[in-house]
Design a protein around this motif. Structure first.
Motif, PDB file in Angstrom:
ATOM      1  N   GLN A 125       0.838  -1.197   0.000  1.00  0.00           N
ATOM      2  CA  GLN A 125       0.000   0.000   0.000  1.00  0.00           C
ATOM      3  C   GLN A 125       0.878   1.255   0.000  1.00  0.00           C
ATOM      4  N   GLU A 137      -3.993  -9.694   6.149  1.00  0.00           N
ATOM      5  CA  GLU A 137      -3.320 -10.056   4.914  1.00  0.00           C
ATOM      6  C   GLU A 137      -1.802 -10.102   5.115  1.00  0.00           C
ATOM      7  N   ARG A 146     -14.261   1.505   4.617  1.00  0.00           N
ATOM      8  CA  ARG A 146     -14.328   0.062   4.843  1.00  0.00           C
ATOM      9  C   ARG A 146     -15.425  -0.096   5.894  1.00  0.00           C
ATOM     10  N   GLU A 180      -8.768   4.313   4.727  1.00  0.00           N
ATOM     11  CA  GLU A 180      -7.757   3.258   4.818  1.00  0.00           C
ATOM     12  C   GLU A 180      -7.401   2.887   3.373  1.00  0.00           C
ATOM     13  N   GLU A 181      -7.573   1.633   2.933  1.00  0.00           N
ATOM     14  CA  GLU A 181      -7.212   1.298   1.542  1.00  0.00           C
ATOM     15  C   GLU A 181      -8.248   1.836   0.552  1.00  0.00           C
TER      16      GLU A 181
END
Ligand code: ADP
Ligand code: MG
Length: 344
Positions: A179, A298, A213, A208-209
């Motif tokens: 990321q 992950e 989320r 976040e990503e």
């Protein structure tokens, strides 16, 4: 930029499809917000052990760079250009796959969403990120009943609160090297934060990503309850926010592995017998279309035989099917664990 060097050990989906021809054809293209092929593949080049190796910087990325994104999407999700993505947020009746509470520790369902009109996290500017945070928090604060909660910006969380939230997986930390290379950690921790319902079962990570989320958690294997909460929250948030969506690819996300439903429904499950036969478990999970992650998310290790098992496919499958895949898969895995224990 020259055609990138991929190491022999690189098994990424990017390497498989980024031919010199495609690279030359896309090399000079940009989306309206200025996102380039170089930006999209930076993480996959810096991190030769990437699985996909490519990120989208905005909604338009998926059209402008379709020549590379489409084969990657097809490879990961088995989803071709003439397939359509459909949504189904009806909640199936499901019993707890582990009624004796022997194996499943917790259930977590998360949905990735991005708000239309803003670049995705690998490419968003500090100013836009701040605007997005205000917009998201305004909508989150209107949630009611069990979803009612409060928002804490990451830079205002005290050390003791951080420790506690970290332990219970309620909070997120700075993104990993994949990321980071994609640009997601820029200006950390500005304009990031966590919305927590009073009962701490409903959580939203902001910036976040993906922009959002949306997460629902339950103790044990209460999959139906966790999914029901997600569906209620989505229908409430959709009244306040417009999400990036394509008729073909469903909900659009920064990593192509999350396209479609944006949904990862999983459990933390303790499997001491299968832990001794990891290869067998991996094969079984694969055949059930499930993915296995480490105990802390992950690319982390398995600790004390606790696996994170979730649906692998998110595109070309409805939300209801994601839940059913998880449920039937868990029944098989628990049966196998029991059979191995009985043989001892
Ligand atoms: P995602 O990208 O789907 O949100 P990650 O693999 O990045 O998931 O993990 C995010 C966090 O959620 C990690 O801290 C992980 O340990 C935690 N987590 C994942 N599944 C569960 C679960 N079933 N119960 C509790 N925590 C979980
Ligand atoms: Mg993650």
């Amino acid at each position: 930029m020259n055609y990138p060097e991929f190491s022999k050990k690189n098994h990424s989906i990017l390497k498989k499809y980024l031919t010199k021809n495609i690279f030359d054809h896309l090399g000079s293209k940009k989306t309206k917000s200025g996102f380039t092929l170089h930006d999209a593949i930076r993480s996959g080049i810096i991190n030769q052990d990437s699985c996909l190796g490519i990120y989208a910087g905005d909604t338009e990325t998926y059209q402008v760079f379709a020549e590379i994104f489409n084969p990657v999407i097809n490879d990961y999700h088995c989803f071709t250009s003439d397939n359509f993505h459909e949504s189904d947020l009806s909640v199936p009746k499901l019993s707890n796959p582990d009624p004796e509470h022997e194996y499943i520790i917790s259930t977590r369902i998360r949905i990735a969403r991005n708000i239309a009109g803003f670049a995705f996290t690998p490419f968003i500017s500090a100013e836009e990120r701040k605007k997005l945070e205000s917009k998201a928090v305004k909508a989150l604060k209107l949630l009611d009943n069990d979803l009612k909660g409060s928002y804490t910006p990451l830079d205002e969380i005290s050390e003791s609160q951080h420790l506690l939230f970290n332990k219970t997986n309620l909070i997120f930390n700075k993104g990993d090297r994949f990321q980071d290379a994609a640009g997601i950690n820029r200006d950390w921790p500005e304009s990031r934060g966590v919305f927590l319902s009073q009962n701490k079962k409903f959580i939203v990570w902001v910036n976040e990503e993906d922009h959002l989320r949306i997460i629902s958690m339950e103790k044990g294997g209460e999959i139906e309850k966790a999914f029901h909460r997600i569906c209620v929250s989505l229908s409430a948030l959709e009244k306040k926010l417009v999400f990036s969506f394509s008729r073909h690819l469903g909900y659009l996300t920064s990593c192509p592995s999350n396209l479609g439903t944006g949904m990862r429904a999983g459990v933390h499950i303790r499997l001491p017998e299968l832990h001794k036969k990891k290869e067998g478990l991996l094969k079984l999970a694969d055949s059930l279309n499930l993915q296995i992650r480490g105990t802390h998310g992950e690319k982390t290790r398995i600790e004390k035989a606790v696996f994170d098992i979730s649906n692998r496919q998110r595109l070309g499958i409805t939300e209801r099917q994601c839940i059913q895949t998880l449920y039937t898969g868990l029944l098989s895995i628990i049966e196998m664990e029991k059979a191995l224990a009985a043989r001892k």
